[in-house]
Design a protein around this motif. Sequence first.
Motif, mmCIF file in Angstrom:
data_model
loop_
_atom_site.group_PDB
_atom_site.id
_atom_site.type_symbol
_atom_site.label_atom_id
_atom_site.label_comp_id
_atom_site.label_asym_id
_atom_site.label_seq_id
_atom_site.Cartn_x
_atom_site.Cartn_y
_atom_site.Cartn_z
ATOM 1 N N TYR A 218 2.635 1.766 -3.240
ATOM 2 C CA TYR A 218 1.672 2.278 -4.227
ATOM 3 C C TYR A 218 1.483 3.790 -4.051
ATOM 4 N N ILE A 219 1.287 4.224 -2.818
ATOM 5 C CA ILE A 219 1.109 5.654 -2.541
ATOM 6 C C ILE A 219 2.332 6.441 -3.012
ATOM 7 N N LYS A 220 3.504 5.902 -2.773
ATOM 8 C CA LYS A 220 4.752 6.582 -3.133
ATOM 9 C C LYS A 220 4.915 6.721 -4.645
ATOM 10 N N LYS B 112 -1.690 12.179 -0.247
ATOM 11 C CA LYS B 112 -2.364 11.148 -1.046
ATOM 12 C C LYS B 112 -3.020 10.115 -0.147
ATOM 13 N N HIS B 113 -2.338 9.748 0.934
ATOM 14 C CA HIS B 113 -2.917 8.801 1.882
ATOM 15 C C HIS B 113 -4.184 9.384 2.505
ATOM 16 N N LEU C 45 -4.246 7.964 -8.807
ATOM 17 C CA LEU C 45 -4.862 7.618 -7.532
ATOM 18 C C LEU C 45 -6.355 7.910 -7.565
ATOM 19 N N GLU D 99 3.110 12.291 -0.227
ATOM 20 C CA GLU D 99 2.662 10.938 0.108
ATOM 21 C C GLU D 99 1.608 10.971 1.211
ATOM 22 N N LEU E 272 -7.034 9.418 -0.030
ATOM 23 C CA LEU E 272 -7.577 8.079 -0.228
ATOM 24 C C LEU E 272 -8.482 7.685 0.934
ATOM 25 N N SER F 291 -1.064 11.477 -8.390
ATOM 26 C CA SER F 291 -2.351 11.861 -7.801
ATOM 27 C C SER F 291 -3.492 11.608 -8.775
ATOM 28 N N TYR G 84 0.823 -1.206 0.000
ATOM 29 C CA TYR G 84 0.000 0.000 0.000
ATOM 30 C C TYR G 84 0.862 1.262 0.000
ATOM 31 N N PHE G 85 1.842 1.345 0.898
ATOM 32 C CA PHE G 85 2.650 2.561 0.973
ATOM 33 C C PHE G 85 3.568 2.713 -0.241
#
Length: 373
Positions: A307-309, A360-361, A316, A357, A364, A313, A304-305
């Motif tokens: 993917y976020i990295k 974005k988290h 996402l 990051e 989400l 945006s 997951y992290f």
Amino acid sequence: MDIDYVRQMIINQERFRNVDDQYTFYYDETNNIRKLYLTDSGLNVQQDNSFVLAGVAHVGEFNNKRFEPLFNSLLLQKSAKELKLKHIAKGGPFDMLKSSKLKKIFDWLNENEFYIHYFNLNLLYWSVVDIIDSIIGEIRERAFILSHFQLKGDFYDLAVSDRQVFLSQLSAFNYPDIDEAEVKDFCRWLILFVKERSGNLPTYRAEVLKSLFERALQLDELPFISGFHGKELIDNFMVFYLQKLYIFKNSRHVFDEEEQIQSLFKGFSLAENGKPYKNHEFVKSHDYLGVQLSDVIAGFLGKYFTYIKDTSSEQLISDIASLTDMQRQCFQSLLLLIDRSDARSRAFFTFVNSDVERQKHQYLCQATVKWGG
């Protein structure tokens, strides 16, 4: 290392609560590449996925039987000697959210008053932002100090926007052991690097970052990035294992076996009031259900992290829009687990990554809850 001095300083600074309580923490890791160093063309690894050390925790003493109802309900195949992420879910993080077994785990942890904890590390971010800290630490100007986190994030964003050029030049300067005679040349290169890519940032922020490097031209040395092993960005990951040991000093910490880390621990001792202090152990995971469950937690969060990295945006937003009800419900159960754990103590969570990051988290999380409702 005397734990009380460092511990109290961090607790006071972060205003952590409920860290004196007795817990049992279980840990597993993912994406431990052992070492990270520069080569002439980049890094020694093809993918610098986020390192995650994570797992589950509960109040009170160790009790393996607490996990048995969950394991019985998962109906694992008899050929599975122990629980692994691959038995629960496969693919990327959003593919994993389709798994009813993963949702069952998150739901069960919530219903039975368990918590999760994690340490999330963006390897490259950690490796290069010392450049910003080194300059700010020397010039000590209030404006730069107040915006240091933004400066780190902007610098990292520019670095990954032209990753190969950036890393190759760091290697050419033998970072993080930049010779005193090359400090000014290094700062001139940083200024040029920002100028040529300033369009990737809002104009004001690009100017602030450039002005920081221009101020660095007045310095004779940059102590945070000199005197170390040239091209060696991360020598080992032991420091990340230590943090919760002294923050939650009254707790028991159960790690999955990790040969390199165990070897390093043998040469490093914790102390309390001058006396040896030990509150951790490394175990074989097949004997500890909490460690097996932590494999699932750490494995999912690692994907997951990462993917976020690595995801823009725009992508996402597109990916969130395509989530099914099942995926949203599974993620919402994880968010509830995180929120419950955070309410117990923010010290359960540590993350070293960029501002983008984190944004974005948060997006989400908010979008999943809003659209799921």
